[in-house]
Enzyme design. Structure first.
Site, PDB file in Angstrom:
ATOM      1  N   LYS A  54      -1.513  -0.850  41.077  1.00 31.65           N
ATOM      2  CA  LYS A  54      -1.638  -2.399  40.500  1.00 31.65           C
ATOM      3  C   LYS A  54      -2.239  -3.410  41.447  1.00 31.65           C
ATOM      4  CE  LYS A  54       2.409  -1.753  37.598  1.00 31.65           C
ATOM      5  NZ  LYS A  54       3.757  -1.472  37.582  1.00 31.65           N
ATOM      6  N   GLN A  98       9.105  -3.656  38.928  1.00 33.69           N
ATOM      7  CA  GLN A  98       8.910  -2.405  38.872  1.00 33.69           C
ATOM      8  C   GLN A  98      10.274  -1.836  38.468  1.00 33.69           C
ATOM      9  OE1 GLN A  98       6.125  -0.938  38.780  1.00 33.69           O
ATOM     10  NE2 GLN A  98       6.845   1.040  38.498  1.00 33.69           N
ATOM     11  N   ASP A 121       4.971  -8.111  31.809  1.00 33.18           N
ATOM     12  CA  ASP A 121       5.507  -6.954  31.007  1.00 33.18           C
ATOM     13  C   ASP A 121       5.892  -6.979  29.908  1.00 33.18           C
ATOM     14  OD1 ASP A 121       5.335  -4.635  32.621  1.00 33.18           O
ATOM     15  OD2 ASP A 121       7.208  -5.191  33.847  1.00 33.18           O
TER      16      ASP A 121
HETATM   17  N1  GUN Z   1       7.794   1.395  35.287  1.00 30.19           N
HETATM   18  C1  GUN Z   1       7.010   2.431  34.684  1.00 30.19           C
HETATM   19  N2  GUN Z   1       5.975   1.632  34.095  1.00 30.19           N
HETATM   20  C2  GUN Z   1       6.565   0.295  34.067  1.00 30.19           C
HETATM   21  C3  GUN Z   1       5.798  -0.904  33.655  1.00 30.19           C
HETATM   22  O1  GUN Z   1       4.891  -0.895  32.667  1.00 30.19           O
HETATM   23  N3  GUN Z   1       6.436  -1.831  34.006  1.00 30.19           N
HETATM   24  C4  GUN Z   1       7.629  -2.003  34.852  1.00 30.19           C
HETATM   25  N4  GUN Z   1       8.042  -3.009  35.156  1.00 30.19           N
HETATM   26  N5  GUN Z   1       8.048  -0.876  35.443  1.00 30.19           N
HETATM   27  C5  GUN Z   1       7.435   0.331  34.910  1.00 30.19           C
END
Ligand code: GUN
Length: 293
Positions: A54, A98, A121
């Site tokens: 990311k 996350q 998200d």
């Molecule tokens: N963990 C795995 N995929 C994601 C996601 O798209 N967003 C978040 N916040 N955590 C994750």
């Protein structure tokens, strides 16, 4: 019939290129640099890989990336204080915590602390509520990426029969809402669904997001259907080596479907691209600027 392969990697690369152009425009015309803050708690290796990717993609698109690493034993109050600090930081337009979080932390309490406008998200109840009622909130990245690929492949989805296998808050439920918004007839199937084969067999669109390796058998797929496989499962083969497989039995499904996403290289690459897109959208909305086309 052999399905055409939906190349998520190429689709995501193209989307990232468009995002980089938008970011350049915002910088030059509005002195705005969208900023994404990612909070990672603990040292889960898979989460570390996601967060690293990311960070890299955010910077490559010309945006600001802020990483906040916190120890496994951080308290819920400390994590909430961090999110509050990011809520109040004008350089941060998007906040992503996350998941999963350590067991002693209430995930919902943390997510509900993020102000909905910065919830890139789309997990906040306000945003899921807006999605369910036709409002204009932030939409979860993975389902939004799936809809983009479906519309690119099929054009108008109106009237098509769609099944979403999986009912998670992150993918299954928002995916179903997005398909409904496109006027599909939507079934949400899950581990208790009776005769899943029959439900899948009558569907023009199959979105699999259950996290069970190859649960959806290729022989169930309606000939010509479009199959979107969200699953990423690491399995051990007979020779002891591991490989990634989806939630769909690809080798058989590819012979029946009209189009199908591979694993890896299908939905996976789209999630980060859509996250960047959501961050641009969030930044423009917060600054009262029309998002560049
Ligand atoms: N963990 C795995 N995929 C994601 C996601 O798209 N967003 C978040 N916040 N955590 C994750």
């Amino acid at each position: 019939m052999t399905a055409s392969i939906i190349d998520g990697k190429a689709f995501a690369a193209n989307l990232k290129e468009q995002i980089a152009k938008k970011v350049k425009f915002l910088k030059e015309n509005h002195n705005l640099i969208p900023g994404l803050a990612v909070v990672l708690v603990g040292e889960d290796p898979a989460s570390q890989v996601y967060v690293r990717n990311k960070n890299k993609s955010t910077k490559a698109a010309g945006m600001n990336s802020y990483e906040h690493l916190m120890d496994d034993d951080v308290t819920e109050a400390e994590l909430i204080a961090k999110v509050t600090e990011l809520n109040n930081d004008p350089a941060v337009h998007g906040i992503l915590v996350q998941l999963p979080l350590p067991k002693h932390i209430n995930e919902a309490a943390v997510i509900e602390t993020i102000i909905p406008e910065k919830d890139v998200d789309g997990f906040h109840v306000i945003n899921s509520g807006l999605l369910a009622t036709g409002g204009n909130g932030m939409v979860p990245c993975t389902p939004l990426g799936c809809i983009m690929m479906l519309k690119d492949k099929l054009g108008n989805l109106s009237g098509l029969d769609a099944v979403v296998v999986g009912r998670s808050n992150i993918v299954g439920k928002p995916m179903a809402q997005l398909l409904l918004k496109e006027s599909c007839t939507v079934t949400i199937a899950h581990s208790r669904t009776k005769n899943l084969a029959e439900v899948v067999g009558r569907s023009d669109i199959v979105v699999a997001a259950v996290g069970v390796p190859e649960l959806v058998k290729g022989s169930w797929i309606k000939p010509g259907a479009t199959v979107i496989d969200v699953g990423i499962n690491r399995i051990t083969k007979e020779d002891g080596k591991t490989k990634l497989v989806g939630d769909v039995e690809f080798a058989v499904a590819v012979e029946r479907a009209g189009a199908i996403t591979p694993v890896p290289g299908g939905v996976g690459p789209m999630t980060i691209a859509v996250l960047l897109q959501n961050t641009v959208t969030a930044a423009c909305r917060q600054m009262g600027i029309d998002e560049p086309a």
